[in-house]
Design an enzyme around this catalytic site. Structure first.
Site, PDB file in Angstrom:
ATOM      1  N   SER A   9      15.824  -0.479  58.793  1.00  0.00           N
ATOM      2  CA  SER A   9      15.804   0.457  59.948  1.00  0.00           C
ATOM      3  C   SER A   9      17.236   0.418  60.691  1.00  0.00           C
ATOM      4  O   SER A   9      17.503  -0.730  61.370  1.00  0.00           O
ATOM      5  CB  SER A   9      14.527   0.180  60.741  1.00  0.00           C
ATOM      6  OG  SER A   9      14.962   0.701  62.036  1.00  0.00           O
ATOM      7  N   HIS A  34      15.995   3.649  56.789  1.00  0.00           N
ATOM      8  CA  HIS A  34      14.688   4.176  57.640  1.00  0.00           C
ATOM      9  C   HIS A  34      15.493   4.509  59.193  1.00  0.00           C
ATOM     10  O   HIS A  34      16.038   3.775  59.625  1.00  0.00           O
ATOM     11  CB  HIS A  34      13.702   2.716  57.808  1.00  0.00           C
ATOM     12  CG  HIS A  34      12.501   3.117  58.331  1.00  0.00           C
ATOM     13  ND1 HIS A  34      11.470   3.591  58.109  1.00  0.00           N
ATOM     14  CD2 HIS A  34      12.363   2.665  59.777  1.00  0.00           C
ATOM     15  CE1 HIS A  34      10.385   3.719  58.808  1.00  0.00           C
ATOM     16  NE2 HIS A  34      10.761   3.186  60.014  1.00  0.00           N
TER      17      HIS A  34
END
Ligand code: DX5
Ligand code: ZN
Length: 221
Positions: A9, A34
């Protein structure tokens, strides 16, 4: 089931060097990138939108996995599809007409996912699983990186995996997000998660992004 996917992420990346950090994650064996979108309403914080998503899209050839932590996501799915999202995940709790929103995402091109907050029971998915490409179980309360994994999430993943199996032959990705590191990744994968999101364990690893990815991979071996 194949090899578990890792989706770093970028929420925990250095945004001044975003393209570089994304490329580093790709070289180190990330499967997806992400992107955490927050609106300051569904969750307390504001993060990034379509412009930064587009910059991530340009920085990698990996699938761009967009996690919308926003109210009324139907108003914005087109902008994220245009920004190059490969997958768009919306929250069950944020959608008045979830089925319609998932349909719309797929019509625009990306695959469609649905996410559950920690307090939302897996049963909430029973009517919608046949229509999704991905189920995301939040293992922290969405809003911030660097929180601790809620231990009951492991059991919840098991229930979500069972629900997916029961709903028939379709391939549905089971993703887990929040507090994933070398200590928690193994349990989540063993419970049936097929894609692990990790922010701080990857981008804040003291020895760099590649070391962060390696540490999680090694914990799964
Ligand atoms: C949390 C976000 C997560 C976050 C995970 O609201 O959805 O994707 O970046 O960060 P870590 O891995 O640090 O818990
Ligand atoms: Zn996320």
């Amino acid at each position: 089931m194949g090899r578990v996917k890792l989706a770093p992420s970028v929420l925990s990346a250095d945004f001044g060097r975003l393209a570089e950090q994304v490329a580093e994650a790709e070289r180190a064996g990330a499967d997806w990138i992400h992107v955490d979108v927050m609106d300051g309403r569904f969750v307390p914080t504001i993060t990034i939108g379509p412009l930064v998503t587009e910059a991530v899209r340009r920085a990698t050839s990996l699938p761009v996995d967009v996690h919308l932590m926003i109210d009324e996501p139907e108003r914005h799915v087109e902008a994220f599809a245009d920004a190059g999202a490969s997958l768009v995940t919306v929250h069950y709790e944020a959608c008045g007409h979830l089925h319609r929103t998932l349909d719309r995402i797929r019509e625009l091109g990306p695959r469609a996912g649905v996410s559950l907050n920690p307090a939302t029971p897996v049963d909430a998915l029973s009517e919608i699983v046949p229509f999704v490409d991905l189920v995301l179980i939040m293992s922290v309360n969405p809003g911030y990186g660097g929180q601790r994994y809620i231990v009951t999430s492991t059991e919840k993943l098991r229930r979500a995996r069972a629900l997916i199996e029961r709903s028939g032959g379709r391939e549905v990705e089971l993703q887990v997000d929040g507090g994933i590191d070398r200590e928690t990744a193994g349990a989540a994968a063993a419970a049936g998660a097929s894609c692990l999101v990790a922010g701080s364990a990857v981008f804040r690893h003291p020895d760099g992004v590649a070391a962060g990815i390696r540490a999680i991979r090694e914990s799964l071996a």
